[in-house]
Write a protein that holds these residues in place. Structure first.
Motif, PDB file in Angstrom:
ATOM      1  N   PHE A 141       0.864  -1.195   0.000  1.00 46.84           N
ATOM      2  CA  PHE A 141       0.000   0.000   0.000  1.00 46.84           C
ATOM      3  C   PHE A 141       0.893   1.235   0.000  1.00 46.84           C
ATOM      4  CE2 PHE A 141       0.241  -1.544   4.444  1.00 46.84           C
ATOM      5  CZ  PHE A 141       0.826  -0.453   5.063  1.00 46.84           C
ATOM      6  N   SER A 142       0.321   2.344  -0.451  1.00 49.72           N
ATOM      7  CA  SER A 142       1.126   3.569  -0.531  1.00 49.72           C
ATOM      8  C   SER A 142       0.542   4.688   0.324  1.00 49.72           C
ATOM      9  CB  SER A 142       1.236   4.022  -1.985  1.00 49.72           C
ATOM     10  OG  SER A 142      -0.047   4.105  -2.541  1.00 49.72           O
ATOM     11  N   TRP A 143      -0.555   4.399   1.001  1.00 50.97           N
ATOM     12  CA  TRP A 143      -1.156   5.402   1.897  1.00 50.97           C
ATOM     13  C   TRP A 143      -1.541   4.754   3.217  1.00 50.97           C
ATOM     14  CZ3 TRP A 143      -5.434   6.526   4.787  1.00 50.97           C
ATOM     15  CH2 TRP A 143      -5.589   7.857   5.170  1.00 50.97           C
ATOM     16  N   PRO A 144      -1.264   5.295   4.331  1.00 47.33           N
ATOM     17  CA  PRO A 144      -0.701   6.632   4.608  1.00 47.33           C
ATOM     18  C   PRO A 144       0.816   6.706   4.457  1.00 47.33           C
ATOM     19  CG  PRO A 144      -1.207   5.505   6.654  1.00 47.33           C
ATOM     20  CD  PRO A 144      -1.648   4.592   5.560  1.00 47.33           C
ATOM     21  N   PHE A 145       1.455   5.564   4.258  1.00 43.27           N
ATOM     22  CA  PHE A 145       2.892   5.576   3.971  1.00 43.27           C
ATOM     23  C   PHE A 145       3.169   4.434   2.998  1.00 43.27           C
ATOM     24  CE2 PHE A 145       2.106   3.114   7.796  1.00 43.27           C
ATOM     25  CZ  PHE A 145       2.748   1.913   7.527  1.00 43.27           C
ATOM     26  N   LEU A 146       4.312   4.521   2.352  1.00 40.56           N
ATOM     27  CA  LEU A 146       4.655   3.501   1.361  1.00 40.56           C
ATOM     28  C   LEU A 146       5.174   2.252   2.082  1.00 40.56           C
ATOM     29  CD1 LEU A 146       5.056   2.969  -1.752  1.00 40.56           C
ATOM     30  CD2 LEU A 146       7.450   3.606  -1.358  1.00 40.56           C
ATOM     31  N   PHE A 147       4.571   1.117   1.780  1.00 36.21           N
ATOM     32  CA  PHE A 147       5.013  -0.130   2.409  1.00 36.21           C
ATOM     33  C   PHE A 147       5.156  -1.194   1.323  1.00 36.21           C
ATOM     34  CE2 PHE A 147       4.006  -4.106   4.850  1.00 36.21           C
ATOM     35  CZ  PHE A 147       5.211  -4.130   5.551  1.00 36.21           C
ATOM     36  N   GLU A 148       6.362  -1.692   1.179  1.00 39.46           N
ATOM     37  CA  GLU A 148       6.635  -2.647   0.085  1.00 39.46           C
ATOM     38  C   GLU A 148       6.719  -4.092   0.584  1.00 39.46           C
ATOM     39  OE1 GLU A 148      10.183  -0.740  -1.550  1.00 39.46           O
ATOM     40  OE2 GLU A 148       8.980  -0.225  -3.306  1.00 39.46           O
ATOM     41  N   GLY A 149       5.969  -4.403   1.606  1.00 42.47           N
ATOM     42  CA  GLY A 149       6.029  -5.764   2.148  1.00 42.47           C
ATOM     43  C   GLY A 149       7.286  -5.957   2.976  1.00 42.47           C
ATOM     44  N   SER A 150       7.542  -7.199   3.357  1.00 45.63           N
ATOM     45  CA  SER A 150       8.722  -7.446   4.184  1.00 45.63           C
ATOM     46  C   SER A 150       9.142  -8.906   4.085  1.00 45.63           C
ATOM     47  CB  SER A 150       8.410  -7.118   5.646  1.00 45.63           C
ATOM     48  OG  SER A 150       9.500  -7.462   6.457  1.00 45.63           O
ATOM     49  N   ASN A 151      10.436  -9.122   4.186  1.00 45.63           N
ATOM     50  CA  ASN A 151      10.925 -10.507   4.260  1.00 45.63           C
ATOM     51  C   ASN A 151      11.549 -10.768   5.637  1.00 45.63           C
ATOM     52  OD1 ASN A 151      13.246  -9.054   4.097  1.00 45.63           O
ATOM     53  ND2 ASN A 151      14.133 -10.196   2.390  1.00 45.63           N
ATOM     54  N   GLN A 152      11.198  -9.945   6.601  1.00 45.62           N
ATOM     55  CA  GLN A 152      11.737 -10.080   7.958  1.00 45.62           C
ATOM     56  C   GLN A 152      10.753 -10.875   8.831  1.00 45.62           C
ATOM     57  OE1 GLN A 152      14.886  -8.984   8.964  1.00 45.62           O
ATOM     58  NE2 GLN A 152      14.993  -8.777   6.727  1.00 45.62           N
ATOM     59  N   MET A 153      11.226 -11.986   9.338  1.00 50.15           N
ATOM     60  CA  MET A 153      10.346 -12.878  10.111  1.00 50.15           C
ATOM     61  C   MET A 153       9.638 -12.175  11.279  1.00 50.15           C
ATOM     62  SD  MET A 153      12.068 -16.601  10.269  1.00 50.15           S
ATOM     63  CE  MET A 153      12.438 -17.504   8.786  1.00 50.15           C
ATOM     64  N   PRO A 154      10.347 -11.380  12.092  1.00 50.66           N
ATOM     65  CA  PRO A 154       9.632 -10.768  13.221  1.00 50.66           C
ATOM     66  C   PRO A 154       8.416  -9.949  12.788  1.00 50.66           C
ATOM     67  CG  PRO A 154      11.989 -10.541  13.511  1.00 50.66           C
ATOM     68  CD  PRO A 154      11.786 -11.076  12.133  1.00 50.66           C
ATOM     69  N   LEU A 155       8.569  -9.193  11.692  1.00 50.66           N
ATOM     70  CA  LEU A 155       7.441  -8.384  11.217  1.00 50.66           C
ATOM     71  C   LEU A 155       6.329  -9.283  10.655  1.00 50.66           C
ATOM     72  CD1 LEU A 155       6.313  -5.544  10.774  1.00 50.66           C
ATOM     73  CD2 LEU A 155       7.387  -5.544   8.520  1.00 50.66           C
ATOM     74  N   ILE A 156       6.754 -10.317   9.936  1.00 47.47           N
ATOM     75  CA  ILE A 156       5.777 -11.262   9.363  1.00 47.47           C
ATOM     76  C   ILE A 156       5.012 -11.967  10.493  1.00 47.47           C
ATOM     77  CG2 ILE A 156       5.610 -13.479   8.150  1.00 47.47           C
ATOM     78  CD1 ILE A 156       7.869 -12.367   6.294  1.00 47.47           C
ATOM     79  N   TRP A 157       5.725 -12.378  11.527  1.00 48.26           N
ATOM     80  CA  TRP A 157       5.079 -13.061  12.662  1.00 48.26           C
ATOM     81  C   TRP A 157       4.090 -12.135  13.346  1.00 48.26           C
ATOM     82  CZ3 TRP A 157       9.886 -15.619  15.453  1.00 48.26           C
ATOM     83  CH2 TRP A 157      10.421 -16.594  14.600  1.00 48.26           C
ATOM     84  N   LEU A 158       4.522 -10.890  13.533  1.00 52.91           N
ATOM     85  CA  LEU A 158       3.637  -9.922  14.192  1.00 52.91           C
ATOM     86  C   LEU A 158       2.354  -9.750  13.378  1.00 52.91           C
ATOM     87  CD1 LEU A 158       3.335  -7.812  16.507  1.00 52.91           C
ATOM     88  CD2 LEU A 158       4.288  -6.122  14.934  1.00 52.91           C
TER      89      LEU A 158
END
Lengths: 229, 326
Positions: free
Chosen positions: B86-103
């Motif tokens: 998504f690009s609103w309210p901030f740009l987020f290009e996904g993640s390949n970091q396990m802690p963020l994925i788990w959260l």
């Protein structure tokens, strides 16, 4: 103002009306005996007070709250602790677990319950199912006390117990009255013990209150008429 | 130390020893099998809180397993394709970091559990089973039609997600991650079972009326248990998707719900380590008998039948006795 006020209470099990107008009142620190022969509505009255059966009509107030609008667990949280007929402990849980599961903030904790019933301290890690009838009854009373109630309701607390155990239970109830000043509503058939502990009595006959007064005003005529077999 | 505790410790040590031995013998496949056991056991630990402690026979836990899987798939696929999620309210290009994925997996599956639980727990018995199943199937068909994330074909992730300080592509290190999470979940589950909440939940399973008379609301107790249970299974889903580097609607199907339930029943409902034993036996049977016949599940069915008919304490009950529990 009374702690618990019941006035003109009626209730039914489906199409069968069980209560036709029950009146009773308990003040802070008072012990009230609810008496009557089997099937006269004592346990039904308690079920309605505790929200397990809906009242059809009448006034039902506890500490200024209308109990008729509340669910069973909300009534218990207001400060009504019930020791149900037939004990009904959580059989697979240990003594300590039974008490912990019911614990609510307040003066009563495991140590205080164990002081009242030392046998429970001895059986601390024993499953409730393996306790004797008397010990289960002590546990049921302890569990109700762990909710830190303002009013303790004992429904046939000594029924089916050996005389020695019954004496132990009555002694504990007397101790509760004298040491904590807790209000107690007690349903039992043993007139002799009730006479020693209760301040007032209400007699139910066919779902109605037929006599209310001081315990010492209960005459043999009344007991013959309403409590005799 | 009681017999059950000794048995539990032995099981956990065995789960740790087998991949370590395989690592020494350069047998990465065995390590992957052990990782699968740890992850599926984690899914079972989640269900065991609802089923074993709360008596909630949920046939919809694949919903949380799948939500966890898709949480990983969605975040990782955007990260690998450099496409903004998504690009609103901030740009987020996904993640390949396990802690963020788990959260994300935990929050998404907890939200799912809250919605599903709040509606399903108004019923009980067979209706509860059917409603949880229905929710699970709704999500399954939604995933099938969700073409942006692979639809029926599922979604492949090219590389394994990253954990700070570890090389997760190394099988033994990924096993360590899964094993660590399982140990944490088992510790949490044990603490929960012994807590006042766990005891009240267990009491509510025995008698709603009695619990209400001590001021506890069975509905709330069960809902909280369901909301705790869902995310644990969801976390297992995220790890499972990472293990396979693939997520598909199968993770959300009722077969998966059934499998998670089988782990719990095989090991022993309400037994803390039941799901671990159940998952280990399941994977072992799949591996050993699956090579002989594609109909290996007939044997699993017979084992399950034997457990239900003759050994209510599950596989743990046989060596340690029928008492115990979580």
């Amino acid at each position: 103002m009374s702690l618990l006020t019941v006035r003109g209470l009626t209730a039914s099990y489906g199409p069968s009306q069980a209560l036709f107008g029950v009146d009773l009142a308990i003040n802070e620190g008072e012990v009230l005996a609810l008496m009557g022969r089997n099937g006269m509505g004592k346990s039904t009255t308690i079920k309605v007070i505790c929200g397990m059966l809906a009242a059809s009509d009448g006034v039902l107030e506890f500490a200024g709250s209308d109990l008729r609008r509340l669910k069973s667990h909300q009534i218990a949280r207001l400060g009504i602790g019930l020791v149900p007929e037939g004990r009904r402990c959580f059989a697979p849980l240990t003594v300590e677990e039974n008490l912990t599961a019911a614990a609510r903030p307040g003066d009563w904790d495991f140590a205080k319950v164990a002081q009242l019933f030392p046998r429970l301290a001895e059986r601390r890690t024993q499953k409730a199912a393996s306790l004797s009838g008397g010990e289960q009854q002590m546990l049921a009373i302890g569990r109700a006390l762990m909710t830190n109630p303002r009013l303790l309701i004992l429904d046939e607390a000594t029924e089916g117990l050996a005389p020695v155990v019954r004496q132990e239970i009555w002694a504990a109830i007397a101790q509760l009255k004298s040491q904590t000043g807790m209000s107690i509503l007690v349903v039992d058939k043993t007139l002799k013990e009730l006479a020693q502990i209760a301040d007032h009595a209400v007699i139910l006959n066919r779902g109605q209150s037929v006599w209310t007064g001081r315990m010492d005003a209960l005459t043999p005529d009344l007991t013959d008429q309403y409590l005799g077999v | 130390m009681g017999r059950e505790r000794l048995f539990n410790a032995a099981m956990l040590l065995a789960l740790l020893a087998v991949p370590l031995l395989a690592w020494g013998l350069q047998e990465p496949f065995i390590i992957t099998l052990a990782t699968k056991v740890a992850i599926l056991a984690l899914a079972g630990v989640g269900l065991n809180i609802a089923l074993g402690l709360g008596g909630l026979v949920s046939l919809g836990h694949a919903a949380f397993f799948g939500i966890g899987g898709y949480a990983m798939g969605t975040l990782a696929s955007h990260a690998q394709n450099y496409e903004p999620l998504f690009s609103w309210p901030f740009l987020f290009e996904g993640s390949n970091q396990m802690p963020l994925i788990w959260l994300t997996a935990v929050l998404a599956s907890a939200s799912g559990a809250l919605v599903i639980g709040a509606l399903s727990l108004r019923t009980s018995g067979v209706y509860f089973i059917m409603i949880t199943l229905a929710f699970c199937q709704m999500l399954y068909y939604f995933a099938i039609s969700w073409s942006a994330y692979g639809g029926e074909d599922g979604l492949s992730i090219w590389v394994r997600n990253e954990m700070p300080g570890l090389n997760t592509l190394d099988p033994i290190q990924f096993f360590a991650v899964a094993f660590g999470v399982l140990c944490l979940a088992l510790w949490f589950s044990a603490r929960l079972a012994r807590s006042a909440f766990g005891l009240a939940l267990s009491a509510a399973r025995q008698s709603e009326e009695r619990v209400e008379t001590v001021g506890l609301a069975p509905f709330k107790l069960r809902l909280v248990a369901f909301v705790i249970s869902g995310p644990i299974t969801g976390l297992a889903g995220a790890l499972f998707a990472d293990l396979n580097r693939f997520v598909s609607p199968t993770m959300l199907s009722w077969h998966t719900s059934g499998e998670i339930m089988i782990f719990v029943i095989l090991g022993g409902v309400g037994r803390l380590y039941g799901p671990l034993v159940g998952a280990a036996v399941y994977i072992l049977l799949e591996h050993l008998l699956g090579g002989i016949s594609e109909y290996w599940q007939i044997f699993l069915g017979l084992l399950l039948l034997g457990m239900v008919l003759f050994a209510r304490g599950g596989l743990i009950g046989a060596p340690v006795g029928s008492g115990g529990g979580a």
